[in-house]
Design an enzyme around this catalytic site. Structure first.
Site, PDB file in Angstrom:
ATOM      1  N   GLY A  22       0.837  -1.197   0.000  1.00 16.30           N
ATOM      2  CA  GLY A  22       0.000   0.000   0.000  1.00 16.30           C
ATOM      3  C   GLY A  22       0.873   1.249   0.000  1.00 16.30           C
ATOM      4  O   GLY A  22       2.049   1.199  -0.351  1.00 16.30           O
ATOM      5  N   GLU A 179     -18.145  11.087  -0.288  1.00 18.55           N
ATOM      6  CA  GLU A 179     -17.820  11.122  -1.722  1.00 18.55           C
ATOM      7  C   GLU A 179     -18.711  10.181  -2.517  1.00 18.55           C
ATOM      8  O   GLU A 179     -19.156  10.507  -3.615  1.00 18.55           O
ATOM      9  CB  GLU A 179     -16.342  10.790  -1.921  1.00 18.55           C
ATOM     10  CG  GLU A 179     -15.483  11.940  -1.421  1.00 18.55           C
ATOM     11  CD  GLU A 179     -13.980  11.755  -1.598  1.00 18.55           C
ATOM     12  OE1 GLU A 179     -13.277  12.764  -1.683  1.00 18.55           O
ATOM     13  OE2 GLU A 179     -13.520  10.613  -1.642  1.00 18.55           O
ATOM     14  N   ASP A 308      -1.653   2.149   8.545  1.00 18.72           N
ATOM     15  CA  ASP A 308      -2.897   1.807   9.244  1.00 18.72           C
ATOM     16  C   ASP A 308      -2.738   0.687  10.273  1.00 18.72           C
ATOM     17  O   ASP A 308      -3.541   0.567  11.196  1.00 18.72           O
ATOM     18  CB  ASP A 308      -3.971   1.365   8.232  1.00 18.72           C
ATOM     19  CG  ASP A 308      -4.541   2.522   7.452  1.00 18.72           C
ATOM     20  OD1 ASP A 308      -4.116   3.677   7.699  1.00 18.72           O
ATOM     21  OD2 ASP A 308      -5.401   2.287   6.593  1.00 18.72           O
ATOM     22  N   ALA A 325      -3.699   8.178   4.281  1.00 20.31           N
ATOM     23  CA  ALA A 325      -2.612   7.941   3.327  1.00 20.31           C
ATOM     24  C   ALA A 325      -1.346   8.710   3.708  1.00 20.31           C
ATOM     25  O   ALA A 325      -0.240   8.158   3.672  1.00 20.31           O
ATOM     26  CB  ALA A 325      -3.070   8.331   1.924  1.00 20.31           C
TER      27      ALA A 325
END
Lengths: 443, 443
Positions: A22, A179, A308, A325
């Site tokens: 990631g 969103e 995370d 992020a």
């Protein structure tokens, strides 16, 4: 089967094994590009996913391939980089060995960057019936299910059945929930009625359920208020201070007993770490690894956790660094530099989170942004925030060609009020077959 | 479940039901855009597939979404058009009714345009183990399997195992077989070695097996010879006058007893019609419908068949009109005009196939084309043919945005020697697990 690392094994270089590619894991691998080390990345997928745009894949605005990038291509010029597609299974700290689905691998430094998965707080029925948005498979599943449900709605006259097929319940008022609610309301207004002329999209309700009193928790009150206004303006039904108690694939029950009828429940309500087995219980804080300011997992010298999956508690962040992020990327970079320092016999530098702010887009020309630049706070909403959001996301996507294709899709969607990718390929979620409730008839 | 066509049913317009939205069915629906009729398209997918470029999706050169287009979007401005995602099951000619997977539908004109599927000539093991290239699912399955096999090859030292994972056997020397062999040889030279630095692509053999003495049967001897030369130049092993006797998922046995070791067998050797049940046996010629020069199915007045599913025998084509895109499109258009003539009480016009020629691309700057323009035959090979091939395919793709994205991908691939879409999402074909043959080991 053996984890055949012959070319990797026959060397006396120290080996950094990274679990998960990631934002954090990939940044670490890149930071070590010139290091005299072997970098081995283990991931169950062969590609990196740009998670912030998953919701656009789910709402048929972008191709999956535009927001993912194969690790082998990203890293094809980095000679010390090796990739193995495998799942990490358990860590043996006595022998410094990681067991994976395709074999065992010895490590000198082990970096756990496995990220987070959706947190259903133990509700297994919810977990089975809901759709979350953490992977490209999730996004494609949601896209296929939406279009497939509308195709089914054409067959139905019963009002409750129609609602169940055309309504959406989104749980979680963070950026993802906001969103996707915005994106669905745009599709309802501009796109779906053109393709499905026989359906009445007045029937399509979009419910956004937020457990707290505010949307976009963590952003400024102004951003949160504006996001609420925008969504209300788009006709999204925002439920504040409400929680979902249960979902059976057809009916959503809220904590106050109220029921909503929908076959699609989008779960954007919370995430939890995805740890690997084998470390001491004292190293864990829930599903995360307790790490110090150097991202070292508590109790180990050569095991690190990033992003995370890491719980880095500090006076500024008593609950741990936020699961976003930016901290993941910055931790990856800092650890990379620290590993170089360990190699050179130097002391590591502690991690300092440089919060650049956050933002969310709600729809056409409408976004909210709280930015921190050069120690100044810039809060902006509307068209300017929307342009900034697009610019930042566009430059963050990996690969020039991907950026170009995303830009074309965005310009196209903006000019033509069209979302291009409304195709059904692969799995869809069949919650409560429509067949059960409607008779076969002949016209 | 009912096939709910309320808005469609409540009208006194005559109804044209088209089964299948390939080249023929889609062209027919478009030709009838201004007709005072109801056009109902039934297809099991909600999108049209541009089949000639499937091989580029399979070889990671294009996104799936670039070569498919949802019917609802293509036809969104055509008011007499209705789409239902369903599978046709059987025809009841007594009541003029079609049974589908979602219900029954009455027709005034029924048009069968179900196309063709791969023909395995009754060999069910072959059918189960081989991969054909007739749908977008096939193409994605092949792409995923290729990349996944290379990931597995990294685990393997045994030479036979390596060959089984890295070699390809392509059966059928028509355009599809030739094009995919060429595309794979380009990937072997330019793309795969960059991503899989640990594999030696000298080990990757590409076998193309053709039952007859020539590649590209039906094209000019010059084209067929050039295609052979190009492929040999690319290092493809072309086996002429050879047939595949069996494939067990690991070994391919040829008719002369020779064996090739490969887990991937790509079947491009022949197609057969995919008929719908319910018509008289006398109307059939094998798996195709016997049609007259008006595409009327033999023995019926209001049932038509188009394209690959229609056997239109004529003095020029004693075996039937060729199973290609061009005749399908032209038949669709001709039938559209004829249905308008029926409506106006006029006589229909017979179909005349206007053969514009055919072409195949083998690789970078290399293609062969036999064109027929204004009654002149133009035969060209090499760079010019390659430009013509690209231009014709590009303008044939539906949708400006798709064309632009395909063009970007082609330019990118040409300049960067890069195939962008090497990701594994979804199903792969697991022929003979590698686990069976390699031990688990520890490094």
């Amino acid at each position: 089967m053996l984890l055949n690392l012959e070319k990797i094994a026959h060397t006396d270089k120290k080996r950094v094994v990274i679990i998960g590619g990631g934002f954090a894991g990939l940044e670490l691998a890149k930071t070590l590009s010139k290091a005299d080390l072997q970098i081995v990345l283990i991931d169950k997928n062969n590609y990196h996913t740009f998670q912030p745009l998953l919701y656009q894949v789910a709402t048929a605005g972008l191709e999956a391939s535009s927001i993912i990038h194969p690790y082998r291509r990203i890293m094809q010029d980095q000679e010390n980089f090796f990739f193995r597609m495998a799942e990490a299974q358990s860590i043996d700290t006595a022998t410094n060995t990681l067991e994976t689905s395709i074999g065992f691998i010895r490590y000198d430094y082990l970096v756990i960057a496995t990220g987070a998965t959706a947190n259903f707080y133990g509700n297994t029925v919810l977990q089975e019936k809901a759709i979350s948005l953490k992977s490209i498979e999730d996004a494609l599943l949601l896209r296929n299910t939406i279009i497939s449900n509308f195709e089914k709605a054409l067959q139905v006259n019963d009002e409750e059945q129609l609602n169940s097929l055309m309504d959406f319940v989104i749980v979680g008022g963070g950026p993802t929930g906001v969103e996707i609610a915005g994106a669905l309301s745009e599709l309802r207004k501009h796109v779906f009625p053109k393709g499905f002329r026989e359906l009445d999209f007045v029937n399509m309700d979009i419910h956004l359920i937020q457990s707290g009193p505010d949307l976009l928790k963590g952003m400024s009150p102004k951003a949160s208020k504006k996001a609420y206004e925008y969504l209300e303006g788009f006709g999204v039904k925002v439920w504040l201070n409400r929680r979902v108690k249960s979902f059976d694939g057809y009916k959503v029950t809220l904590d106050n007993g109220e029921q909503l009828c929908s076959r699609i429940l989008i779960w954007a309500a919370g995430v939890t770490g995805a740890p690997v087995e084998g470390l001491k219980a004292e190293s864990m804080k829930g599903n995360q690894y307790l790490v110090d300011q150097y991202n070292r997992v508590s109790g180990y010298d050569n095991i690190f956790a990033l992003g995370d999956i890491a719980a880095m508690v500090s006076p500024e962040h008593p609950d741990g660094c936020p699961m976003l992020a930016q901290p993941a990327i910055q931790q990856g970079r800092n650890l990379g530099h620290n590993i170089l320092r360990y190699q050179a016999g130097k002391k590591p530098k502690p991690f300092r989170y440089n919060d650049r702010g956050s933002m969310a887009t709600i729809g056409r020309n409408k976004a909210v942004a709280d930015l921190k630049l050069f120690n100044r706070e810039i809060r902006t909403q509307g068209f300017r925030a929307w342009l900034i959001w697009m610019f930042i996301h566009l430059i963050s996507i990996i690969g020039f060609r991907n950026r170009l294709v995303v830009l074309i899709n965005w310009v196209w969607k903006y000019l033509r009020y069209d979302a291009g990718i409304g195709v059904i390929i692969g799995a869809r979620k069949e919650n409560t077959p429509v067949e059960e409730s409607v008779e076969k008839a002949r016209i």
